[in-house]
Design a protein around this motif. Structure first.
Motif, PDB file in Angstrom:
ATOM      1  N   LEU A   1      -4.611 -23.545   9.819  1.00 35.17           N
ATOM      2  CA  LEU A   1      -3.852 -23.568   8.570  1.00 35.17           C
ATOM      3  C   LEU A   1      -2.947 -24.793   8.641  1.00 35.17           C
ATOM      4  CD1 LEU A   1      -2.934 -22.063   5.970  1.00 35.17           C
ATOM      5  CD2 LEU A   1      -1.305 -20.816   7.410  1.00 35.17           C
TER       6      LEU A   1
ATOM      7  N   GLN B   1       0.221 -22.082   1.850  1.00 32.77           N
ATOM      8  CA  GLN B   1      -0.635 -21.642   0.745  1.00 32.77           C
ATOM      9  C   GLN B   1       0.130 -20.619  -0.071  1.00 32.77           C
ATOM     10  OE1 GLN B   1      -4.200 -22.461   0.383  1.00 32.77           O
ATOM     11  NE2 GLN B   1      -3.564 -24.056   1.792  1.00 32.77           N
TER      12      GLN B   1
ATOM     13  N   SER C   1      -2.711 -24.833  -2.202  1.00 29.69           N
ATOM     14  CA  SER C   1      -1.776 -25.408  -1.240  1.00 29.69           C
ATOM     15  C   SER C   1      -0.444 -25.660  -1.932  1.00 29.69           C
ATOM     16  CB  SER C   1      -2.322 -26.734  -0.699  1.00 29.69           C
ATOM     17  OG  SER C   1      -3.501 -26.484   0.002  1.00 29.69           O
TER      18      SER C   1
ATOM     19  N   ALA D   1      -6.097 -20.386   9.304  1.00 30.87           N
ATOM     20  CA  ALA D   1      -6.166 -20.237   7.850  1.00 30.87           C
ATOM     21  C   ALA D   1      -6.727 -18.885   7.457  1.00 30.87           C
ATOM     22  CB  ALA D   1      -7.035 -21.352   7.257  1.00 30.87           C
ATOM     23  N   ARG D   2      -7.678 -18.370   8.238  1.00 32.51           N
ATOM     24  CA  ARG D   2      -8.309 -17.105   7.886  1.00 32.51           C
ATOM     25  C   ARG D   2      -8.066 -16.100   8.997  1.00 32.51           C
ATOM     26  NH1 ARG D   2     -12.727 -16.538   4.770  1.00 32.51           N
ATOM     27  NH2 ARG D   2     -12.080 -14.357   4.905  1.00 32.51           N
TER      28      ARG D   2
ATOM     29  N   PRO E   1       2.012 -22.201   7.735  1.00 25.76           N
ATOM     30  CA  PRO E   1       1.300 -22.731   8.915  1.00 25.76           C
ATOM     31  C   PRO E   1       2.223 -22.970  10.103  1.00 25.76           C
ATOM     32  CG  PRO E   1       1.493 -24.416   7.218  1.00 25.76           C
ATOM     33  CD  PRO E   1       2.152 -23.192   6.671  1.00 25.76           C
TER      34      PRO E   1
END
Ligand code: SF4
Length: 869
Positions: A55, A59, A64, A416-417, A429
Motif C-alpha cells: 500500500l 486510500q 487514492s 494494499a489487500r 500505508p
C-alpha cells in the motif's frame, strides 16, 4: 555498506538480525536472544522485502488520497463519534507487530486524550491468560526468568508449546544445551505429538484442557512427598493451604493421563530442583487459560523454584512485541508501565505525567467483546493497526460482519489487500520492517532496537507518526508533537519511573535521558533498568512480589468441566506451522517458505479417517456452529482420536474456503478474555468435488474456485483447486485459473477417465501447466513447479512425472536449502542414518536447523537405526 543490526519481526524470541539491502539476512552473533541463530522464517526475511502488493498511498474508498485528506478524515470521524456518542463509541484494535513507540502513542491517544480504554491488541489472542495469571500470583505481569534458564535447567517441561515450530531459536538453544549435557531432560505435555516431541524424553499426551488437573495433581503430590519449600512459602507466599487443599480434592486422571504417566511426571518434576516449566498457546488459548497458568505458578511457588538459575515458570510470547504491548498498556485492562486502570492513584499519576485532559476510568473492551460491540452497533469508529482480525479472530466471518457494521473503519497496514483492509473506509500505508525504527521487547524482558536499513517507500509513514498526526488533528498538538521515535521513547522511559513510585516491576527510567545518538546505538537491554542500578536479571528468588504485602499468592484453581465433544464431532485444535507467520502477508511472499506446507490442511487420526471414509489428500468440509471450511486431509497419528488440528495462517487472499477461524467458537477465558482457539466442536464430511486440479503459472493466481489454495513459487504461483461441475472447455478453464491468456496450448484430454492436462508455452517456454482429474491429482508437484520458465517440451511436461534426469525432490522439508522429502528418502536409502549424515549428504538442516525435528521424524518413520552423534 555495513550491515544494520535490527530485530526479527516475527516471534517473541526476538532474535537479532544483521540486514543489508539486497542481501540475505544473517543472525547477529552478538544478540543475547539468538547468538547468531535464525530459524527458517527469519532466514527468509530478505525475500519478503519487495514492494509487490504494498500500500503506497492512502486510500479513501476506491481512490487514492493525500495524507492530509486521509488523516483529516480519520480525525474528523473519531472526533465526531466521540462528540456525539461519547469516548467509548470509538475503538482501536492494535497489534504485537507494532513497535513500542507506536504502541505507546496509540495507548496515550486512546486512554489519556480520547478518554476510553477501548484499545485492545491481537496479543489478547496470544498471552492475555499469562498476564492474568502473573498478576493474580505475583501482583504484576512479571516474567521472572531469562532465556539462560532454559539452558541451565536439568528438566525442561513444555506445556502446550510447540517450541520447535513456534519459537524455533529457543528450541535450538535447548537442543544445543541438551546435546552438551545429555543428562538434561525434556518433557513435552501436549495432546498432539509435535516436532518438539523429537527432543523429549517423555511425551505426555494429555486431554485437551487437561493441564489444570495435571498441575493440581503435581501440587498435591509436592505436598504429599514433603517437597514443599516451607521457608520460601512461609516468608513469601499467601494462599498455600487453600491451594493445596483444593489440589488434593482434585482428580489428576482428568488430565487424561494414566497413573503410571502421572507418577513418572511427578518423579521427574519433584525430583529435579532445576526445573523450568515453559508454556504458551496450549495453556493460554483456553476458557480455563488463566487458571492453567496459576496451576503451573502454584507448583513453582510451593517449591520456591522461581527466579533462580535454571528454574521457574516461563511464558513465551507469540509476537515480536507482545511484551512491549503489555508494558505500554496496549491491553484494554492495563495502564502504561504495568499500572492498573482500577487504581485511582495510578490513573491520576499517568494523567498528570501526560498532562492530559481526561483519563479512562474503567477497563475497555477486550478483543472478542470489542467486535461484539461493533456487531451491536455500539462502535461508531474503529481503527485497526497492523493486524488482520477478519482472519485471526475466532468466528472470523462474524467479525467480518461486525466490522462492516461500523460506520467508519480505518486500517493501517503495509499491504494494499488484506481481508480486513478490504473492509476499510480509509487505508493508511504504514512503513514496514526494515524501513521503520523503534524498540521491541522479547519474552525475557529484553528490549531491542528495530532499525531501518531500507528507505521507506514514498507514500508510507511510520505508525507512531500516523497516530500522532491524527492526535494533533483531533486538537492535541502539543501532546503528540514528537521530534522522532527517540523522543517518544524518552517520554515513555520517564513515565516508567512511576513503576518505582508505586512499587511496580516495570521501570526503564534509566533510559529517560537517552540521547538520539545513544538511542540509535542502543544495545539489547533487559529491564528493569533504573538509574544507577544493575539492569535486568531474574525476579522473586527472595520474594519481593508486587501484591501490597510483598507476597505471592497461590490460587485454588479447579480443572474446568467443559462439555465433552459429541461422538459424531471432533475437537478442532488450531495453531501455527513452521514456515509461516500469522496471516502470511510477509512470509507468504517467500517461495521457499511457501513450499513447506503449501495449502491449508487438517490432521486426522488414521482410525478417524477410516471411520469417515476419507483418505490422505482428500478434501473435507469442516462445519461448526460458526461456519464451514474446506481443507486437505493429512492422515496422522500425531493427533489423538476425536481431535483434529488445522493451521491458522491462510487468508481469503490465498484460499477461497480454507480459512480456519470462521469455524472457531468465540468462547473466552472469563478472567483474561483470551479466546479459546483450540477447542471448537466440528463435524467433518468428505467434500465431493466434481473435479480436482493442480496448476502452476508465471502469474499470481487468484483463489477463485470452490476450493483453491495459492502458494508462491520462484517463477509465479501454484494452485490447488477443486470445483463442482466438470468444465466443458479445459483450455478455457486452464487459462482462467492460471491467468495466462496468450501463447500456444498443448492438451491431453480423456473424458472417460475425467483427466485433462494443459500446457501453455510462449515462444517454447512453459508459462503455465494445468492438471485436472476426477480424484485428487497425483502429479509430482515440485517437479512441475520447476518446469515453469523452462523450454522443456510440452509433451514431457504434461506427463507430470519426474524422470531419471529430472528427479522430483518432493515436498520441501528444508526450506533454507530447498531439500525435498524424496531427496531425503533417497539419501536415507543410501545409508544416511542420522540427522547429521542427512545434512552431510543433502545439506538439509545445516543452515537454520528448523527442520531437524522433521529429519529425525523421517528417519524414525523409515525405521532407520539412528547412529550415535
Ligand atoms: Fe524470528 Fe525465528 Fe528468531 Fe522467532 S525464532 S525471532 S521467527 S528468527
Amino acid at each position: 555498506m555495513t550491515c544494520t543490526k535490527t530485530t526479527c519481526p516475527y516471534c517473541g524470541v526476538g532474535c537479532g538480525v544483521l540486514a543489508k539491502a539486497g542481501e540475505p539476512v544473517k543472525g547477529d552473533v552478538d544478540h543475547p536472544a539468538n547468538f547468531g541463530r535464525l530459524c527458517s522464517k527469519g532466514s527468509a526475511l530478505g525475500e519478503t522485502l519487495d514492494h509487490e502488493g504494498r500500500l503506497l498511498a492512502p486510500q479513501i474508498g476506491d481512490r487514492s488520497a493525500s495524507w492530509d485528506e486521509a488523516l483529516d478524515l480519520v480525525a474528523d470521524k473519531f472526533r465526531a463519534a466521540v462528540d456525539e456518542h461519547g469516548p467509548d463509541s470509538v475503538a482501536f484494535y492494535v497489534s504485537g507487530q507494532l513497535l513500542t513507540e507506536d504502541y505507546y502513542v496509540a495507548n496515550k491517544l486512546m486512554k489519556g486524550y480520547i478518554g476510553s480504554a477501548n484499545i485492545d491488541t491481537n496479543s489478547r489472542l496470544c498471552m492475555a491468560s499469562s498476564v492474568a495469571g502473573h498478576k493474580r500470583a505475583f501482583g504484576s505481569d512479571t516474567v521472572p526468568g531469562t532465556y539462560e534458564d532454559l539452558e541451565q535447567a536439568d528438566l525442561l517441561v513444555l506445556v502446550g508449546s510447540n517450541l520447535a515450530w513456534c519459537h524455533p531459536v529457543l528450541f535450538q538453544r535447548v537442543a544445543a544445551a541438551k546435546a552438551a549435557r545429555p543428562e538434561m531432560r525434556v518433557i513435552n505435555i501436549d495432546p498432539r505429538v509435535t516436532s518438539s516431541s523429537d527432543l523429549a524424553d517423555l511425551h505426555l499426551a494429555i486431554k485437551g484442557d487437561g493441564d489444570t488437573a495435571l498441575f493440581n495433581g503435581l501440587l498435591a503430590e509436592i505436598a504429599a512427598r514433603g517437597a514443599v519449600n516451607t521457608d520460601y512459602v512461609e516468608a513469601h507466599v499467601n494462599g498455600f493451604d487453600v491451594a493445596v487443599a483444593n489440589a488434593q480434592a482434585g482428580d489428576a486422571s482428568a488430565s487424561g493421563l494414566t497413573d503410571a504417566e502421572l507418577n513418572e511426571f511427578y518423579d521427574m518434576w519433584i525430583g529435579t530442583e532445576k526445573v523450568v516449566t515453559i508454556y504458551s498457546q496450549g495453556v493460554n488459548q483456553s476458557e480455563g487459560g488463566a487458571d492453567k497458568v496459576n496451576a503451573i505458578l502454584n507448583c513453582h511457588l510451593a517449591t520456591g523454584r522461581i527466579g533462580r538459575e535454571g528454574m521457574g515458570p516461563f511464558s513465551v510470547t507469540g509476537q515480536p512485541n507482545a511484551m512491549g504491548g503489555r508494558e505500554v498498556g496496549g491491553l484494554a485492562n492495563m495502564l502504561a508501565c504495568h499500572l492498573d486502570i482500577e487504581n485511582a492513584d495510578h490513573r491520576d499519576a499517568v494523567q498528570s505525567a501526560w498532562n492530559s485532559p481526561t483519563m479512562c476510568s474503567t477497563a475497555g473492551l477486550k478483543a472478542v467483546d470489542l467486535f461484539d460491540a461493533c456487531a451491536r452497533g455500539d462502535i461508531k469508529a474503529l481503527w485497526v493497526m497492523s493486524t488482520n482480525p477478519a482472519v485471526s479472530m475466532p468466528h472470523a466471518d462474524g467479525v467480518v460482519n461486525a466490522i462492516k457494521n461500523v460506520p467508519f473503519v480505518a486500517v493501517s497496514d503495509i499491504m494494499a489487500r488484506t481481508d480486513t483492509g478490504d473492509l476499510a473506509d480509509v487505508l493508511l500505508p504504514a512503513a514496514g520492517w526494515g524501513e521503520k525504527s523503534g524498540t521491541v521487547t522479547n519474552s525475557e524482558r529484553r528490549m531491542s532496537r528495530q532499525r531501518p536499513f531500507l528507505p521507506a517507500p514514498e507514500g508510507t509513514m511510520a505508525d507512531w507518526k500516523i497516530i500522532c498526526e491524527v492526535g494533533k488533528r483531533m486538537g492535541w498538538s502539543d501532546a503528540f508533537d514528537y521530534a522522532g521515535e527517540a523522543d517518544v521513547f524518552r517520554e515513555y522511559a520517564a513515565l516508567s519511573a512511576l513503576g518505582t513510585t508505586f512499587n511496580r516491576d516495570f521501570d526503564i527510567s534509566g533510559l529517560k535521558d537517552i540521547s538520539d545518538e545513544d538511542y540509535d546505538a542502543m544495545a539489547p537491554v533487559q529491564w528493569p533498568m533504573k538509574p544507577n542500578a544493575e539492569t535486568g536479571g531474574r525476579f522473586f528468588a527472595d520474594g519481593g512480589f508486587y501484591h501490597a504485602d510483598g507476597k505471592a499468592k497461590m490460587l485454588a484453581v479447579s480443572a474446568p468441566e467443559f462439555a465433552a465433544t459429541p461422538d459424531d464431532m471432533f475437537r478442532l485444535n488450531t495453531g501455527r506451522i513452521r514456515d509461516q507467520w500469522h496471516t502470511m502477508s510477509r512470509t507468504g511472499k517467500s517461495a521457499r517458505l511457501s513450499q513447506h506446507l503449501a495449502e491449508p490442511y487438517v490432521e486426522i487420526h488414521p482410525e478417524d479417517a477410516l471411520a469417515l471414509g476419507v483418505h490422505a489428500a482428500d478434501l473435507v468440509r469442516l462445519t461448526s456452529d460458526q461456519g464451514t471450511s474446506i481443507m486437505r486431509v493429512l492422515v496422522s497419528k500425531k493427533v489423538q482420536r476425536g481431535s483434529v488440528f488445522a493451521p491458522m495462517h491462510w487468508t481469503g487472499q490465498l484460499t477461497s474456503s480454507g480459512r480456519v477461524n470462521p469455524l472457531v467458537a468465540p468462547n473466552t477465558d472469563p478472567v483474561s478474555g483470551q479466546p479459546a482457539l483450540k477447542a471448537t466442536n466440528v463435524s467433518i464430511e468428505r467434500f465431493n468435488a466434481g473435479w480436482y486440479g493442480f496448476a502452476v503459472s508465471t502469474k499470481q493466481m487468484e483463489p477463485t474456485r470452490p476450493y483453491a489454495a495459492i502458494a508462491r513459487t520462484n517463477t509465479g504461483s501454484q494452485a490447488e483447486i477443486a470445483g463442482y461441475k466438470i468444465p466443458t472447455d479445459w483450455e478455457a478453464e486452464a487459462r482462467s485459473v492460471t491467468g495466462i491468456t496468450g501463447g500456444d496450448v498443448s492438451m491431453m484430454n480423456d473424458p472417460a477417465s475425467g483427466t485433462a492436462r494443459v500446457a501453455i508455452t510462449e515462444n517454447g517456454v512453459i508459462t503455465a501447466l494445468f492438471y485436472a482429474a476426477s480424484t485428487p491429482v497425483a502429479v509430482a508437484r515440485q517437479h512441475i513447479v520447476g518446469l515453469v520458465g523452462t523450454d522443456i517440451s510440452a509433451g514431457i511436461a504434461l506427463a507430470g512425472r519426474a524422470s531419471a534426469d529430472m528427479p522430483d525432490p518432493g515436498a520441501t522439508v528444508c526450506s533454507c536449502l530447498n531439500v525435498g522429502v524424496n531427496t531425503l528418502r533417497t539419501a536415507i536409502a543410501d545409508g544416511a542414518n542420522s540427522v547429521d549424515k542427512l545434512g552431510e549428504c543433502t545439506g538439509a538442516g545445516t543452515n537454520c536447523g528448523s527442520c531437524k525435528p522433521e529429519l529425525a521424524a523421517l528417519l524414525a518413520e523409515l525405521k532407520t537405526p539412528v547412529a550415535a552423534e
